[in-house]
Design a protein around this motif. Sequence first.
Motif, PDB file in Angstrom:
ATOM      1  N   ARG A  39       0.849  -1.192   0.000  1.00  0.00           N
ATOM      2  CA  ARG A  39       0.000   0.000   0.000  1.00  0.00           C
ATOM      3  C   ARG A  39       0.888   1.245   0.000  1.00  0.00           C
ATOM      4  NH1 ARG A  39      -4.513  -1.166   4.620  1.00  0.00           N
ATOM      5  NH2 ARG A  39      -5.790   0.245   3.372  1.00  0.00           N
ATOM      6  N   ASP A  40       0.251   2.408  -0.100  1.00  0.00           N
ATOM      7  CA  ASP A  40       0.999   3.656  -0.034  1.00  0.00           C
ATOM      8  C   ASP A  40       1.737   3.764   1.292  1.00  0.00           C
ATOM      9  OD1 ASP A  40       0.091   4.320  -2.511  1.00  0.00           O
ATOM     10  OD2 ASP A  40      -1.541   5.592  -1.795  1.00  0.00           O
ATOM     11  N   TRP A  41       2.848   4.456   1.270  1.00  0.00           N
ATOM     12  CA  TRP A  41       3.713   4.512   2.442  1.00  0.00           C
ATOM     13  C   TRP A  41       3.036   5.164   3.647  1.00  0.00           C
ATOM     14  CZ3 TRP A  41       4.742   9.203   4.617  1.00  0.00           C
ATOM     15  CH2 TRP A  41       4.517  10.341   3.831  1.00  0.00           C
ATOM     16  N   GLU A  42       2.035   6.056   3.435  1.00  0.00           N
ATOM     17  CA  GLU A  42       1.391   6.717   4.570  1.00  0.00           C
ATOM     18  C   GLU A  42       0.750   5.715   5.527  1.00  0.00           C
ATOM     19  OE1 GLU A  42       0.783   9.781   1.178  1.00  0.00           O
ATOM     20  OE2 GLU A  42       0.864   7.607   1.404  1.00  0.00           O
ATOM     21  N   TYR A  43       0.162   4.649   4.970  1.00  0.00           N
ATOM     22  CA  TYR A  43      -0.478   3.644   5.828  1.00  0.00           C
ATOM     23  C   TYR A  43       0.521   3.029   6.802  1.00  0.00           C
ATOM     24  CZ  TYR A  43      -4.615   3.734   2.785  1.00  0.00           C
ATOM     25  OH  TYR A  43      -5.736   4.115   2.093  1.00  0.00           O
ATOM     26  N   ALA A  44       1.648   2.567   6.271  1.00  0.00           N
ATOM     27  CA  ALA A  44       2.640   1.911   7.124  1.00  0.00           C
ATOM     28  C   ALA A  44       3.300   2.904   8.073  1.00  0.00           C
ATOM     29  CB  ALA A  44       3.703   1.230   6.257  1.00  0.00           C
ATOM     30  N   ALA A  45       3.500   4.150   7.631  1.00  0.00           N
ATOM     31  CA  ALA A  45       4.151   5.139   8.488  1.00  0.00           C
ATOM     32  C   ALA A  45       3.291   5.463   9.707  1.00  0.00           C
ATOM     33  CB  ALA A  45       4.443   6.405   7.686  1.00  0.00           C
ATOM     34  N   ILE A  46       2.009   5.702   9.484  1.00  0.00           N
ATOM     35  CA  ILE A  46       1.126   6.037  10.600  1.00  0.00           C
ATOM     36  C   ILE A  46       0.884   4.809  11.475  1.00  0.00           C
ATOM     37  CG2 ILE A  46      -1.169   6.893  11.212  1.00  0.00           C
ATOM     38  CD1 ILE A  46      -1.153   8.491   8.624  1.00  0.00           C
ATOM     39  N   ALA A  47       0.777   3.645  10.857  1.00  0.00           N
ATOM     40  CA  ALA A  47       0.592   2.422  11.646  1.00  0.00           C
ATOM     41  C   ALA A  47       1.812   2.155  12.526  1.00  0.00           C
ATOM     42  CB  ALA A  47       0.325   1.243  10.723  1.00  0.00           C
ATOM     43  N   ALA A  48       3.008   2.392  11.990  1.00  0.00           N
ATOM     44  CA  ALA A  48       4.231   2.181  12.778  1.00  0.00           C
ATOM     45  C   ALA A  48       4.274   3.118  13.974  1.00  0.00           C
ATOM     46  CB  ALA A  48       5.457   2.377  11.900  1.00  0.00           C
ATOM     47  N   ALA A  49       3.848   4.370  13.778  1.00  0.00           N
ATOM     48  CA  ALA A  49       3.817   5.315  14.900  1.00  0.00           C
ATOM     49  C   ALA A  49       2.778   4.900  15.936  1.00  0.00           C
ATOM     50  CB  ALA A  49       3.525   6.723  14.379  1.00  0.00           C
ATOM     51  N   SER A  50       1.661   4.363  15.477  1.00  0.00           N
ATOM     52  CA  SER A  50       0.592   3.969  16.396  1.00  0.00           C
ATOM     53  C   SER A  50       0.966   2.746  17.226  1.00  0.00           C
ATOM     54  CB  SER A  50      -0.694   3.689  15.615  1.00  0.00           C
ATOM     55  OG  SER A  50      -1.102   4.829  14.882  1.00  0.00           O
ATOM     56  N   LEU A  51       1.853   1.919  16.704  1.00  0.00           N
ATOM     57  CA  LEU A  51       2.210   0.684  17.412  1.00  0.00           C
ATOM     58  C   LEU A  51       3.010   0.939  18.683  1.00  0.00           C
ATOM     59  CD1 LEU A  51       3.070  -1.801  14.514  1.00  0.00           C
ATOM     60  CD2 LEU A  51       1.133  -1.895  16.097  1.00  0.00           C
ATOM     61  N   GLU A  52       3.413   2.171  18.938  1.00  0.00           N
ATOM     62  CA  GLU A  52       4.124   2.446  20.189  1.00  0.00           C
ATOM     63  C   GLU A  52       3.238   2.187  21.410  1.00  0.00           C
ATOM     64  OE1 GLU A  52       5.162   6.560  20.262  1.00  0.00           O
ATOM     65  OE2 GLU A  52       3.178   7.174  20.984  1.00  0.00           O
ATOM     66  N   SER A  53       1.912   2.113  21.182  1.00  0.00           N
ATOM     67  CA  SER A  53       0.986   1.870  22.292  1.00  0.00           C
ATOM     68  C   SER A  53       0.660   0.391  22.466  1.00  0.00           C
ATOM     69  CB  SER A  53      -0.317   2.651  22.055  1.00  0.00           C
ATOM     70  OG  SER A  53      -0.067   4.028  21.913  1.00  0.00           O
ATOM     71  N   TYR A  54       1.362  -0.504  21.748  1.00  0.00           N
ATOM     72  CA  TYR A  54       1.057  -1.934  21.795  1.00  0.00           C
ATOM     73  C   TYR A  54       2.327  -2.718  22.161  1.00  0.00           C
ATOM     74  CZ  TYR A  54      -3.208  -0.472  19.476  1.00  0.00           C
ATOM     75  OH  TYR A  54      -4.403   0.151  19.166  1.00  0.00           O
ATOM     76  N   PRO A  55       2.684  -2.768  23.438  1.00  0.00           N
ATOM     77  CA  PRO A  55       3.925  -3.423  23.883  1.00  0.00           C
ATOM     78  C   PRO A  55       3.807  -4.944  23.891  1.00  0.00           C
ATOM     79  CG  PRO A  55       2.733  -2.555  25.770  1.00  0.00           C
ATOM     80  CD  PRO A  55       1.967  -2.111  24.559  1.00  0.00           C
ATOM     81  N   GLU A  56       3.951  -5.538  22.729  1.00  0.00           N
ATOM     82  CA  GLU A  56       3.870  -6.994  22.596  1.00  0.00           C
ATOM     83  C   GLU A  56       5.032  -7.472  21.730  1.00  0.00           C
ATOM     84  OE1 GLU A  56       0.037  -8.076  21.120  1.00  0.00           O
ATOM     85  OE2 GLU A  56      -0.996  -6.543  22.304  1.00  0.00           O
ATOM     86  N   MET A  57       5.342  -8.752  21.848  1.00  0.00           N
ATOM     87  CA  MET A  57       6.405  -9.316  21.043  1.00  0.00           C
ATOM     88  C   MET A  57       6.082  -9.249  19.556  1.00  0.00           C
ATOM     89  SD  MET A  57       9.349 -10.583  20.823  1.00  0.00           S
ATOM     90  CE  MET A  57       9.679 -10.751  22.557  1.00  0.00           C
ATOM     91  N   GLU A  58       4.808  -9.454  19.193  1.00  0.00           N
ATOM     92  CA  GLU A  58       4.419  -9.376  17.779  1.00  0.00           C
ATOM     93  C   GLU A  58       4.615  -7.958  17.241  1.00  0.00           C
ATOM     94  OE1 GLU A  58       3.625 -11.850  15.759  1.00  0.00           O
ATOM     95  OE2 GLU A  58       4.100 -13.174  17.437  1.00  0.00           O
ATOM     96  N   THR A  59       4.466  -6.978  18.111  1.00  0.00           N
ATOM     97  CA  THR A  59       4.703  -5.600  17.686  1.00  0.00           C
ATOM     98  C   THR A  59       6.170  -5.387  17.348  1.00  0.00           C
ATOM     99  OG1 THR A  59       2.880  -4.808  19.078  1.00  0.00           O
ATOM    100  CG2 THR A  59       4.503  -3.189  18.372  1.00  0.00           C
ATOM    101  N   ILE A  60       7.067  -5.922  18.190  1.00  0.00           N
ATOM    102  CA  ILE A  60       8.503  -5.804  17.928  1.00  0.00           C
ATOM    103  C   ILE A  60       8.854  -6.448  16.588  1.00  0.00           C
ATOM    104  CG2 ILE A  60      10.781  -6.539  18.706  1.00  0.00           C
ATOM    105  CD1 ILE A  60       9.733  -4.293  20.344  1.00  0.00           C
ATOM    106  N   LYS A  61       8.281  -7.611  16.324  1.00  0.00           N
ATOM    107  CA  LYS A  61       8.550  -8.293  15.054  1.00  0.00           C
ATOM    108  C   LYS A  61       8.106  -7.451  13.872  1.00  0.00           C
ATOM    109  CE  LYS A  61       8.035 -12.969  16.968  1.00  0.00           C
ATOM    110  NZ  LYS A  61       7.253 -14.225  16.899  1.00  0.00           N
ATOM    111  N   ALA A  62       6.915  -6.859  13.983  1.00  0.00           N
ATOM    112  CA  ALA A  62       6.401  -6.036  12.886  1.00  0.00           C
ATOM    113  C   ALA A  62       7.256  -4.790  12.694  1.00  0.00           C
ATOM    114  CB  ALA A  62       4.953  -5.661  13.164  1.00  0.00           C
ATOM    115  N   LEU A  63       7.673  -4.173  13.789  1.00  0.00           N
ATOM    116  CA  LEU A  63       8.481  -2.950  13.681  1.00  0.00           C
ATOM    117  C   LEU A  63       9.863  -3.231  13.110  1.00  0.00           C
ATOM    118  CD1 LEU A  63       7.500  -1.202  17.040  1.00  0.00           C
ATOM    119  CD2 LEU A  63       6.822  -0.520  14.728  1.00  0.00           C
TER     120      LEU A  63
END
Length: 419
Positions: free
Chosen positions: A285-309
């Motif tokens: 998808r367009d880069w804006e989706y991943a950029a905003i999603a990456a910033a939002s993931l700071e509120s999800y402290p899980e191992m799966e979040t670390i893998k995605a980041l």
Amino acid sequence: MVIRIDYLIYVYMTLCLCMLAYNLFYLGKNKWMQRRTEKQIQNQARRLQRFLLFPEKTSSDVDEKIKKKLKRTHQLVILEGTVETLEQNPLTVKPLQAWLLTLKPVFTELIDVYMKKSVMERSYFAYLVTRFGLCGQTSHDPIASAMIQLTAVSSIYCRENTLTALYAHGSIEQIVKAYRVLARHEIEHSRKMVTDGLLEFHGDREQLAEAFWQNWDEFTPHYQVAFIDFIRMVSGNFRETLYPLLSQPETDREVTFAVMRYFRKYPYHPAGDVLRQIVREWAKRDWEYAAIAAASLESYPEMETIKALLIGVQSDNWYVRDNASDSLLRLAKPLAILEMIRQMNDSYGRDMLRYKALSAGLIQLEPETEQLVLSTASDPSLKEESPTVLAGWQRLAGTQSPPASKEALPSLQEWEDEK
């Protein structure tokens, strides 16, 4: 035909003198009008003050004369100045407020008069409705109906003044109706002004947000984004309500971004799964989706979040890498960040994470060897040595590199357990 040059100079000088005379006349007239208006305000304030404090000793003509003159815009200016003058006197504040309520029938009659005047005069009329608190909350209130009608005017000043009147004294139904008029006329009022204005609503703002959701399909994406921003400032009780907008592919992109920002402030487990998938699939998808999603993931402290980041920080897009690295720094421990930098194969992701960690003071360069080490200022206890545990990181990084140092590195699985 020969025109003498001196004649042209005389004509030019005459024109300059005429322009100078006009400017002097205009400035003089404005100065005279200003002084005249100030004198009228002082005289009217003195008469109205006597009427408010000693009504039994003052003729009622004072009140009637003020109200009869309000068909002229200049008299509205004098009225506003009079009110400002009397508000400075503690003795006249309460009687003045009661007197202003008697202006509502007068302003109701003035609606037809000012609806035919210029846009700026209508804007000023709407401003005075707010200033004097004349907008009612009933469904058939004539002044509120006029304010809703004025929202369709092309002037941003007129729209903002009328909406402000509704925020200050109107009802939820009136505000929703006003925005339905704007959407129907395809008028896009400033999103920031919409959000900031709704936050000034005098009533229950969560009920107002619920009313917007009940009429959601009647609004354009432009207003839906502003409403979501407003909801984000007001309540975290709309997680289940807004979640479908995040997962539906037909949702407008700007609306999706607004929903992502909402779930950044108010974490919601199902939303976290969607955000991680967006970051993992940053190339689809367009880069804006991943950029905003990456910033939002700071509120999800899980191992799966670390893998995605860790996938996001290796994106081809600078903004995705930037946001993913920021979120990693907030979620992972400094020792884990250091090993990520040492063992990451992607040079762009490694450089971004290295720069962010150095800027945050989590790591530092040794002066002698120029190698990256943990900053003792962030956690002095990390100077102590202990056995190295790399299994967790190696599984995430997809490498089988040997230990990069003798310093202690808690496995990322242990990090997940502590979290």
